[in-house]
Design an enzyme around this catalytic site. Sequence first.
Site, PDB file in Angstrom:
ATOM      1  N   GLY A 243      41.422  58.948  30.455  1.00 44.72           N
ATOM      2  CA  GLY A 243      42.126  59.144  29.184  1.00 44.72           C
ATOM      3  C   GLY A 243      41.765  58.071  28.175  1.00 44.72           C
ATOM      4  O   GLY A 243      42.474  57.836  27.204  1.00 44.72           O
TER       5      GLY A 243
ATOM      6  N   SER B 118      34.374  60.621  26.280  1.00 44.99           N
ATOM      7  CA  SER B 118      33.657  61.681  25.568  1.00 44.99           C
ATOM      8  C   SER B 118      33.393  61.297  24.114  1.00 44.99           C
ATOM      9  O   SER B 118      32.271  61.456  23.627  1.00 44.99           O
ATOM     10  CB  SER B 118      34.401  63.010  25.664  1.00 44.99           C
ATOM     11  OG  SER B 118      35.734  62.847  25.308  1.00 44.99           O
TER      12      SER B 118
ATOM     13  N   ASP C 149      40.211  59.920  18.646  1.00 43.53           N
ATOM     14  CA  ASP C 149      39.310  59.245  19.583  1.00 43.53           C
ATOM     15  C   ASP C 149      38.015  58.838  18.895  1.00 43.53           C
ATOM     16  O   ASP C 149      37.523  57.722  19.052  1.00 43.53           O
ATOM     17  CB  ASP C 149      38.984  60.160  20.768  1.00 43.53           C
ATOM     18  CG  ASP C 149      40.234  60.617  21.486  1.00 43.53           C
ATOM     19  OD1 ASP C 149      41.320  60.094  21.172  1.00 43.53           O
ATOM     20  OD2 ASP C 149      40.124  61.501  22.361  1.00 43.53           O
TER      21      ASP C 149
HETATM   22  C1  GLA Z   1      42.866  63.692  23.319  1.00 44.09           C
HETATM   23  C2  GLA Z   1      42.258  64.186  22.014  1.00 44.09           C
HETATM   24  C3  GLA Z   1      42.818  63.441  20.805  1.00 44.09           C
HETATM   25  C4  GLA Z   1      44.338  63.403  20.817  1.00 44.09           C
HETATM   26  C5  GLA Z   1      44.863  62.978  22.195  1.00 44.09           C
HETATM   27  C6  GLA Z   1      46.360  63.107  22.295  1.00 44.09           C
HETATM   28  O1  GLA Z   1      42.475  62.369  23.568  1.00 44.09           O
HETATM   29  O2  GLA Z   1      40.862  64.053  22.041  1.00 44.09           O
HETATM   30  O3  GLA Z   1      42.341  64.021  19.616  1.00 44.09           O
HETATM   31  O4  GLA Z   1      44.885  64.628  20.426  1.00 44.09           O
HETATM   32  O5  GLA Z   1      44.284  63.745  23.240  1.00 44.09           O
HETATM   33  O6  GLA Z   1      46.984  62.233  21.428  1.00 44.09           O
END
Ligand code: GLA
Length: 380
Positions: free
Chosen positions: A124, A128, A172
């Site tokens: 998490g 990516s 991200d």
């Molecule tokens: C993933 C997605 C982000 C965001 C998070 C949740 O990481 O890529 O864009 O939505 O989940 O906050």
Amino acid sequence: MERLITDVKSTFINTFNTEPILIFSPGRINIIGEHTDYNEGFVFPAAVNKGIVAAFQKSNSGKCSVHALDMDSKIEFSLDKITPDAPGSWTNYILGVIAEIQNRSHIIDNFNMVFKGNIPAGSGMSSSAALENSVVYGLNELFNLGLSKHDMIHISQKAEHNYVGVNCGIMDQYASMFGIKNNALLLDCRTIESKPFEINFKDHQLILINTNVKHSLSESAYNDRRSVCENISELLKVKALRDTSEDDLKTIKDNVTPENYQKALYIIQENERALNAAKAMQNDDLETLGNLIYASHHGLQHQYKVSCEELDFLVEQAKLNKHVLGARMMGGGFGGCTINLVAKEKVEAFTETVSKAYLRKFNKACSVYFVELSNGTHVI
Ligand code: GLA
């Protein structure tokens, strides 16, 4: 990190007999503001000192080649017929970025790439986005495309939508590209502008605990949450849930299922929490910040329903320890890490207790990460 750079560089030179351009592109953490990005709301991420190192150089072999050192996997392809690979393949992050660059009528030529990372997969922390950003940044350098950082993050995001199949927000890619050493960024996902906050929690620190699980429904559930939010925005006749309030939401209570009502309510409340967290940080009020972090998890677990047993267990363990001010799941959900705000002196005792309890409960180890906040994607 030095090791990573040496590995990538020496493999590149040994394979292609030429000096590459080297790019570092970081992963990210997120202090608070989860699933608010695609609702055009606020998030509070930071780039970290774990990420992807990628080497690039032009190729005169008539084709492109990309070598993923971690997986010891290679592809070769021709730029005139870029199409998505099988779902789930790492190659889609690369091909997706190339396709989006081409879609914008930028011309690139054949190139070679070698990359390797140290972001644990499925944690998490957005390996990516780090990979996508490394590709777009590297190609921009190599072929002088003249792309701005904003152009590049939108290319990375579109690659994820169109080639990976996740309708992600911009958090991200933004955090990975624009990160500032020792800072977290309060990002407005509508204007795509951020305000840096220097992070110095004095006698407290942030630590990550990885559940080491990634449940398979995460991608479809993610896209599903996003459509629920968009449908409710439409009902409310607003552009995004960011534009609405708890009172507005009440006006359509009878037109949506109780589950979806809670999801929209979560977004409205989480957006508030992200803004309140920024205020708490400004006032050095770590207790309030911690409570907001716990409240965020509560919402993700019970209202937005993107948590899982392992994440909930780690947060419950944190709550048992008075030296932990806040803990919550981080990122898209269904696995990956929790982020914890812990008294520095008590970190060791806490992580030891949690690790033992986790092992007992799930017969599987969790992992603890200490991260430093780093600069965004750059040439090494
Ligand atoms: C993933 C997605 C982000 C965001 C998070 C949740 O990481 O890529 O864009 O939505 O989940 O906050």
